[in-house]
Design a protein around this motif. Structure first.
Motif, mmCIF file in Angstrom:
data_model
loop_
_atom_site.group_PDB
_atom_site.id
_atom_site.type_symbol
_atom_site.label_atom_id
_atom_site.label_comp_id
_atom_site.label_asym_id
_atom_site.label_seq_id
_atom_site.Cartn_x
_atom_site.Cartn_y
_atom_site.Cartn_z
ATOM 1 N N ARG A 26 0.818 -0.906 0.247
ATOM 2 C CA ARG A 26 0.171 0.133 -0.016
ATOM 3 C C ARG A 26 0.598 1.530 -0.133
ATOM 4 N N ALA A 27 2.008 1.450 0.911
ATOM 5 C CA ALA A 27 3.243 2.278 0.690
ATOM 6 C C ALA A 27 3.294 2.622 -0.835
ATOM 7 N N ALA A 28 3.469 1.756 -1.151
ATOM 8 C CA ALA A 28 3.854 1.614 -3.092
ATOM 9 C C ALA A 28 2.827 2.217 -3.592
ATOM 10 N N GLU A 29 1.154 2.310 -3.026
ATOM 11 C CA GLU A 29 0.855 2.516 -4.644
ATOM 12 C C GLU A 29 0.598 3.815 -4.429
ATOM 13 N N ARG A 30 0.794 3.960 -2.697
ATOM 14 C CA ARG A 30 0.255 5.639 -2.705
ATOM 15 C C ARG A 30 2.022 6.725 -3.183
ATOM 16 N N LEU A 31 3.090 5.960 -3.212
ATOM 17 C CA LEU A 31 3.671 6.855 -3.718
ATOM 18 C C LEU A 31 3.624 6.988 -4.894
ATOM 19 N N GLY A 32 3.487 5.619 -5.775
ATOM 20 C CA GLY A 32 3.491 5.706 -7.396
ATOM 21 C C GLY A 32 4.813 5.339 -7.700
ATOM 22 N N ILE A 33 5.582 4.628 -6.763
ATOM 23 C CA ILE A 33 6.592 3.535 -7.584
ATOM 24 C C ILE A 33 6.034 1.906 -7.008
ATOM 25 N N SER A 34 7.056 1.232 -7.251
ATOM 26 C CA SER A 34 7.033 -0.776 -7.129
ATOM 27 C C SER A 34 7.205 -0.889 -5.662
ATOM 28 N N GLN A 35 6.849 -1.964 -5.838
ATOM 29 C CA GLN A 35 7.568 -2.720 -4.424
ATOM 30 C C GLN A 35 7.922 -2.419 -4.135
ATOM 31 N N ALA A 36 9.469 -3.068 -5.157
ATOM 32 C CA ALA A 36 10.603 -3.659 -5.591
ATOM 33 C C ALA A 36 11.577 -2.213 -4.758
ATOM 34 N N ALA A 37 10.944 -1.140 -5.011
ATOM 35 C CA ALA A 37 11.815 0.508 -5.042
ATOM 36 C C ALA A 37 11.085 0.457 -3.721
ATOM 37 N N VAL A 38 10.293 0.397 -2.906
ATOM 38 C CA VAL A 38 9.934 0.310 -1.466
ATOM 39 C C VAL A 38 11.000 -0.110 -0.591
ATOM 40 N N SER A 39 10.938 -1.631 -0.632
ATOM 41 C CA SER A 39 12.226 -2.464 -0.027
ATOM 42 C C SER A 39 12.845 -2.309 -0.199
ATOM 43 N N ALA A 40 14.019 -1.946 -1.534
ATOM 44 C CA ALA A 40 15.261 -1.159 -2.096
ATOM 45 C C ALA A 40 15.700 0.523 -1.071
ATOM 46 N N SER A 41 14.771 1.286 -0.810
ATOM 47 C CA SER A 41 14.654 2.338 0.168
ATOM 48 C C SER A 41 14.302 1.896 1.165
ATOM 49 N N LEU A 42 13.821 0.861 1.509
ATOM 50 C CA LEU A 42 13.713 0.638 3.516
ATOM 51 C C LEU A 42 15.266 0.102 3.552
ATOM 52 N N LYS A 43 16.104 -0.472 2.980
ATOM 53 C CA LYS A 43 17.615 -1.385 3.011
ATOM 54 C C LYS A 43 18.324 -0.127 3.293
ATOM 55 N N ARG A 44 17.810 0.772 2.327
ATOM 56 C CA ARG A 44 19.061 1.900 2.760
ATOM 57 C C ARG A 44 18.331 3.285 3.817
ATOM 58 N N LEU A 45 17.287 2.641 4.075
ATOM 59 C CA LEU A 45 17.237 3.244 5.455
ATOM 60 C C LEU A 45 17.454 2.706 7.100
ATOM 61 N N ARG A 46 16.846 1.678 6.691
ATOM 62 C CA ARG A 46 18.225 0.615 7.617
ATOM 63 C C ARG A 46 19.153 0.685 7.869
ATOM 64 N N ALA A 47 20.191 1.083 6.669
ATOM 65 C CA ALA A 47 21.781 1.002 6.949
ATOM 66 C C ALA A 47 22.819 3.123 7.401
ATOM 67 N N MET A 48 20.867 3.690 6.855
ATOM 68 C CA MET A 48 21.428 4.668 7.938
ATOM 69 C C MET A 48 20.958 5.224 8.807
ATOM 70 N N TYR A 49 20.090 4.634 10.091
ATOM 71 C CA TYR A 49 19.565 4.948 11.045
ATOM 72 C C TYR A 49 20.294 3.701 11.635
ATOM 73 N N GLY A 50 20.881 1.958 11.594
ATOM 74 C CA GLY A 50 21.453 1.311 11.792
ATOM 75 C C GLY A 50 20.747 1.171 12.664
ATOM 76 N N ASP A 51 19.342 0.421 12.465
ATOM 77 C CA ASP A 51 18.010 -0.105 12.622
ATOM 78 C C ASP A 51 17.542 -1.062 11.793
ATOM 79 N N PRO A 52 16.359 -2.211 12.397
ATOM 80 C CA PRO A 52 15.643 -2.853 11.746
ATOM 81 C C PRO A 52 14.340 -1.750 10.752
ATOM 82 N N LEU A 53 13.826 -0.792 12.022
ATOM 83 C CA LEU A 53 13.493 -0.140 11.707
ATOM 84 C C LEU A 53 11.699 -0.584 11.104
ATOM 85 N N PHE A 54 11.090 -1.537 10.618
ATOM 86 C CA PHE A 54 9.847 -2.415 10.746
ATOM 87 C C PHE A 54 10.141 -3.680 10.362
#
Length: 305
Positions: A26-54
């Motif tokens: 649903r996050a991908a739908e709202r952003l208008g991007i693919s789910q794969a792009a959301v997963s890739a962004s979450l991977k970068r966010l986890r690396a940035m913050y040093g936390d699993p986040l979700f």
């Protein structure tokens, strides 16, 4: 220390949507991007913050304590950025946002085109998604964020669901005029009972027409049944069956130029319908704007009679 050279504002927008939806699809739908792009962004966010986040659970994503703390700060950071862009004189481009409206297909047939035109004019960068629902299914769909708004008959008895009345509706008989002379006028009760009927109901077994007739000790002949109003143009065309359906759906079929309608020969109770949303949607301005537009649209339609 966080290296701000690695910060991409788009990553923060992905975080914001994940925290709001708790569902990557649903996050991908709202952003208008693919789910794969959301997963890739979450991977970068986890690396940035040093936390699993979700963390993934059976009901979707669960934010970690760190993500819960970050959420309001990231919302505020994005708001400040938008304000700085607005201060230079040009409005920042709005990101594409998905607004999902749950409704049965009789409402979609009757009002869908008007709702799309309204959103195109008043809510740019908004993509509407119509999803089938009814009053029994809508509460669960709103809780699970499968839909953002619901147009249904009756109301939803749930403290977490907000509701706004939109109006009331009655019923009409719709038919192919090739199989009925115009001079016959409105259907009489005898003709109504003598004709074969197409039933539209969720169960496909019985409907409101059968209940109303039963109160008078009467019964009709059902030739066939469907669970979808949208199938009626193909099922009624070229045949002598009739269908008793909500008057707004009958009007929509008549606008196609292939059908006519008649008042019901027995009195049907009017039924109320309204608009519902989850209280969490109050944090999403675009959904609230769509809610207000829908309310105003139905008020105008009601005033026209």
């Amino acid at each position: 220390m966080l290296d701000d050279r690695r910060v991409d504002l788009n990553l923060l927008r992905v975080f914001q949507m994940l925290a709001s939806e708790l569902n990557a699809t649903r996050a991908a739908e709202r952003l208008g991007i693919s789910q794969a792009a959301v997963s890739a962004s979450l991977k970068r966010l986890r690396a940035m913050y040093g936390d699993p986040l979700f963390k993934r659970t059976q009901r979707g994503l669960q934010p970690t304590p760190r993500a819960v703390l970050l959420h309001p700060a990231i919302n505020e950071a994005l708001r400040i950025v938008e304000e700085t862009l607005a201060s230079v004189g040009d409005e920042p481009a709005q990101p594409l946002e998905i607004v999902r409206i749950g409704l049965s297909d009789d409402f979609e047939m009757a009002y869908g085109a008007q709702i799309i035109a309204l959103a195109r004019e008043q809510l740019p960068q908004t993509r509407l998604v119509f999803r089938q629902t009814n009053s029994q299914m809508a509460a669960a769909a709103l809780h699970d964020h499968e839909i953002d708004l619901a147009i249904t008959s009756g109301s939803i008895n749930d403290a977490r669901i907000r509701h706004l009345s939109l109006g009331s509706a009655d019923y009409a008989v719709v038919f192919d005029p090739a199989f009925r002379a115009k001079e016959q006028g409105a259907f009489t009760l005898d003709e109504f009972l003598a004709r074969e009927h197409l039933l539209v109901s969720f169960s496909g077994l019985t409907g409101i027409t059968d209940e109303v007739l039963a109160e008078h000790g009467l019964k009709r002949t059902v030739h066939a049944a469907t669970t979808h109003f949208s199938g009626l143009p193909f099922l009624l065309r070229g045949g002598d069956c009739i269908a008793t359906i909500p008057s707004h759906a009958a009007a929509a079929l008549c606008r196609l130029g292939m059908f006519e309608s008649s008042p019901c020969p027995v009195a049907f109770p009017r039924y109320a319908f309204g608009l519902s949303w989850h209280f969490e949607a109050l944090r999403r301005p675009r959904i609230m704007k769509m809610r207000d537009l829908l309310s105003a649209m139905f008020k105008r339609l009601d005033a026209k009679g």
